[in-house]
Design a protein around this motif. Structure first.
Motif, short mmCIF file in Angstrom:
data_model
loop_
_atom_site.label_atom_id
_atom_site.label_comp_id
_atom_site.label_asym_id
_atom_site.label_seq_id
_atom_site.Cartn_x
_atom_site.Cartn_y
_atom_site.Cartn_z
N GLY A 1 31.44 17.68 -10.77
CA GLY A 1 30.67 16.63 -10.11
C GLY A 1 29.23 16.56 -10.57
N GLY A 2 28.86 17.39 -11.54
CA GLY A 2 27.48 17.41 -12.03
C GLY A 2 27.27 16.45 -13.18
N LYS A 3 26.15 16.61 -13.84
CA LYS A 3 25.78 15.75 -14.97
C LYS A 3 26.65 16.08 -16.17
N HIS A 4 27.09 15.05 -16.88
CA HIS A 4 27.93 15.26 -18.05
C HIS A 4 27.09 15.59 -19.28
N VAL A 5 27.63 16.40 -20.15
CA VAL A 5 26.99 16.71 -21.42
C VAL A 5 27.23 15.53 -22.36
N ASP A 6 26.14 14.86 -22.75
CA ASP A 6 26.27 13.73 -23.65
C ASP A 6 25.01 13.61 -24.50
#
Length: 438
Positions: A286-291
């Motif tokens: 549910g956290g920030k995605h690695v992008d």
């Protein structure tokens, strides 16, 4: 299958060629006595990299990650502490890396269990399964991983959650967690293969996660729910804020909105002006995605310069092992003339080196200054997290050529992007496979 067997005739020919050139014996003596890098070092390169910059953010003492792989946490907390120092007049204030490290261990185990259960139907030698098992207890991380932890758990000053023997040297902890998580993976896969119920599997993974929490607690200490924030600013004014939670502390004292920042990448082997997503790198459900948005290097540099002009420091990912003098704090792609030393061709483009696993990011540091002479960038000021006994009191000087070839990601506020670049962030991303790690 090609099989090339070496013969005595091959060795004789090599030896004859070696002995024919008298300089080989001279270089042999030098390299054997001094080592490769000291022999190949170009002192003229060192001489031109002084510590004077035309644009420089005023920062304080550097931190020290010691024998741990927490650079990604240190670098983000550097960015935050620089903002705090400017806002509250406390230059050498430091935030706790151990606090976020504790939660990363628990969160990373939690998402690891999900991935193992989700891939339980795949064979053990499946490439994705093997990737998850490669280093489940590792320290390394990405910008988005650090942001996810801050947004969920807040931050704490070092005084409220200090370093421990284990956080300063994480080797033993990594070994314990790697073994435990791999064993847990076997148990969970066996349960799925034995058709155990979802409830049974859920109960088992919950028990496993409690064990990880206990390990992290022993190693780091268990974070307190609240702490008293007490400090003196640089004018010796006393301040205290009692009984505050880490989340309240972050929300109250830091005006930075981490969602305003994006990752600019420079991977020449991938399509430019394209958003990429690496969900297998996430550490918090549910956290920030690695992008990252893949752009040309001049775009990345321009955003960096504009940020520094406004007094903003930046997290960046790089290969610090390449052409680096750790003790001297020097990063320059012409530092060691190894091709000249050995009379061989070692040239490869940045993209080629990425494709052939010759150059991959392995460290995160903080960009704090740049030197621009006659409109041309010559070098950058870098805050490292290896303590004050290396470089210029912990600060490194990075030649612009080194940035071109060994920097892969830079975090910037979206306001420094053009409208066209911002629009790319809303496009459908290309999803990278797990093993296409950044």
């Amino acid at each position: 299958m090609v099989e090339t067997k070496l013969t005595q005739a091959d060795f004789d020919a090599m030896r004859e060629q070696y002995d024919k050139d008298p300089k080989n014996k001279v270089l042999q003596r030098s390299v054997m006595k001094n080592g490769i890098n000291k022999t190949a070092k170009d002192n003229q390169t060192v001489a031109k990299l002084n510590h004077t910059y035309s644009i420089e953010v005023d920062t304080g003492k550097v931190s020290n990650q010691k024998r741990s792989g927490r650079c990604w946490l240190f670098s983000l907390l550097n960015v935050l502490k620089h903002d705090f120092a400017k806002r509250y007049d406390v230059k050498d204030f430091e935030l706790s890396q151990s606090y976020l490290f504790f939660w990363d261990k628990v969160e990373r185990a939690n998402i690891f269990y999900d991935r193992i259960i989700d891939t339980a139907d795949k064979p053990f030698d499946d490439r994705e399964v093997r990737w998850y098992l490669e280093g489940p207890g590792a320290d390394g991380g990405e910008w988005a991983m650090a942001v996810s932890l801050v947004q969920k758990y807040g931050v704490a000053p070092t005084s409220a959650f200090p370093e421990s023997n284990v956080t300063e040297n994480t080797t033993d902890l990594k070994e314990v967690l790697n073994r435990k998580l791999r064993r847990d993976a076997k148990v969970l896969r066996d349960m799925v293969h034995a058709n155990k119920s979802d409830a049974e599997i859920k109960e088992q993974r919950h028990t496993m996660l409690k064990e990880v929490y206990r390990i992290a607690g022993y190693a780091c200490g268990v974070p307190r729910e609240t702490f008293d924030f007490e400090y003196r600013d640089d004018k010796q004014n006393y301040h205290v804020d009692a009984n505050i939670t880490p989340k309240e502390f972050f929300d109250k004292y830091f005006e930075i909105d981490l969602d305003d920042y994006t990752v600019l990448g420079n991977y020449p082997n991938l399509k430019m002006d394209q958003l990429y997503l690496h969900p297998a790198g996430d550490n918090v459900v549910g956290g920030k995605h690695v992008d990252f948005l893949n752009v040309e290097m001049d775009v990345l540099k321009q955003a960096a310069v504009e940020s520094l002009k406004d007094g903003e420091t930046m997290w960046f990912a790089n290969n610090v092992s390449e052409q680096s003098d750790r003790q001297g704090g020097i990063l320059d792609d012409a530092l060691y003339r190894r091709s000249e030393l050995f009379d061989i061709d070692l040239d490869m483009t940045k993209g080629q080196r990425l494709e052939y696993l010759d150059n991959i990011p392995n460290h995160a540091m903080t960009l704090t200054g740049v030197d621009i002479v006659d409109g041309k960038i010559t070098k950058w000021k870098v805050e490292n997290s290896w303590g004050e006994k290396v470089g210029e009191k912990g600060y490194f000087v990075m030649a612009d050529n080194w940035m071109d070839n060994n920097v892969f990601q830079l975090i910037v506020n979206k306001k420094y992007l053009t409208d066209a670049q911002k629009a790319l962030l809303d496009k459908e991303p290309i999803v990278l496979k797990p093993w296409e790690a950044l």
